[in-house]
Design a protein around this motif. Structure first.
Motif, PDB file in Angstrom:
ATOM      1  N   LEU A 125       0.731  -1.167  -0.027  1.00 32.52           N
ATOM      2  CA  LEU A 125       0.112  -0.016  -0.016  1.00 32.52           C
ATOM      3  C   LEU A 125       0.992   1.285  -0.051  1.00 32.52           C
ATOM      4  N   PRO A 131      -3.964   4.992  -3.106  1.00 31.34           N
ATOM      5  CA  PRO A 131      -4.008   3.898  -2.070  1.00 31.34           C
ATOM      6  C   PRO A 131      -5.461   3.951  -1.712  1.00 31.34           C
ATOM      7  N   LEU A 135      -7.663   0.399  -2.043  1.00 32.00           N
ATOM      8  CA  LEU A 135      -8.429  -0.374  -1.044  1.00 32.00           C
ATOM      9  C   LEU A 135      -9.806  -0.707  -1.489  1.00 32.00           C
TER      10      LEU A 135
END
Length: 231
Positions: A125, A131, A135
């Motif tokens: 990550l 990011p 996710l």
């Protein structure tokens, strides 16, 4: 690629062949890296079963040896085919029939919604430019009630920066890598920002820190996040 500089191209070219030697071969660096993987699996037992598991950014397969729970299928993905080839060579022949190796972009997965029972991403990550979108993508492919597991370094915490200067930095520089420059391009997300994303999106979570059980990016080297995904 014409505008890329030599140091970055050289790093990418040699990444898969050098990664294990720099991080897992011997000494304190290997001990620390393995400790992070162990803690990522601490909450699971041999009695637990996840039918279908996805590892994003699996690289050379360093994490697989630490998985404690059973599974029917474990898919290792990475954008670097050379790294996955090494992972396949290293894989335990006792479970090779349950493993799948696929070259994929971790931010845009070629899987249908609600496919997996568990998704794991270790040391991934911090490298992704958006990011929060990654996710959401990982959550997309998880089933309702599935488990999302994340391992990240506590960069730019004090302990991480100190440990890096004493371990991997020295090894990399000795091998001719422009280490500080490469890390500036690789670790693009600070740990505290990533933790904020994780807790915002996935409130049903547990967290662990290593080596000290205190919530501090400056005192620790790794942060482990496990969340049950609710849809």
């Amino acid at each position: 690629m014409a505008n890329e500089d030599k140091a970055w191209l050289e790093y990418q070219k040699n990444f898969s062949s050098n990664y294990d030697d720099l991080n897992y071969a011997q000494g304190l660096q290997a001990y620390v890296m393995k400790a992070g993987h162990k803690l990522s699996e601490k909450r699971f037992t041999e009695k637990q079963h996840f039918s279908k598991v996805l590892e994003v950014g699996a690289g050379t397969g360093a994490h697989l040896d630490f998985v404690r729970h059973s599974f029917d299928q474990y898919i290792l993905t990475d954008h670097d085919k050379g790294a996955l080839d090494i992972a396949k060579e290293k894989a335990d022949q006792g479970i090779i029939a349950k493993l799948v190796f696929e070259t994929q972009n971790g931010s845009s997965l070629n899987f249908k919604d609600d496919t997996f029972d568990r998704v794991f991403a270790g040391h991934v990550l911090e490298h992704i430019y958006q990011p929060h979108l990654a996710l959401k993508e990982w959550a997309r492919v998880l089933k309702d009630g599935g488990m999302l597991s994340i391992l990240i370094p506590t960069d730019p915490g004090v302990a991480w920066r100190l440990g890096r200067s004493m371990g991997s930095r020295q090894n990399a520089i000795a091998q001719g890598m422009a280490y500080d420059y490469v890390m500036a391009r690789e670790h693009v997300n600070p740990c505290n920002n990533l933790i904020a994303f994780l807790k915002h999106y996935f409130p049903d979570y547990t967290e662990n820190w290593w080596p000290f059980p205190v919530a501090s990016i400056d005192l620790n080297l790794f942060y482990i996040f496990n969340a049950v995904i609710r849809k």
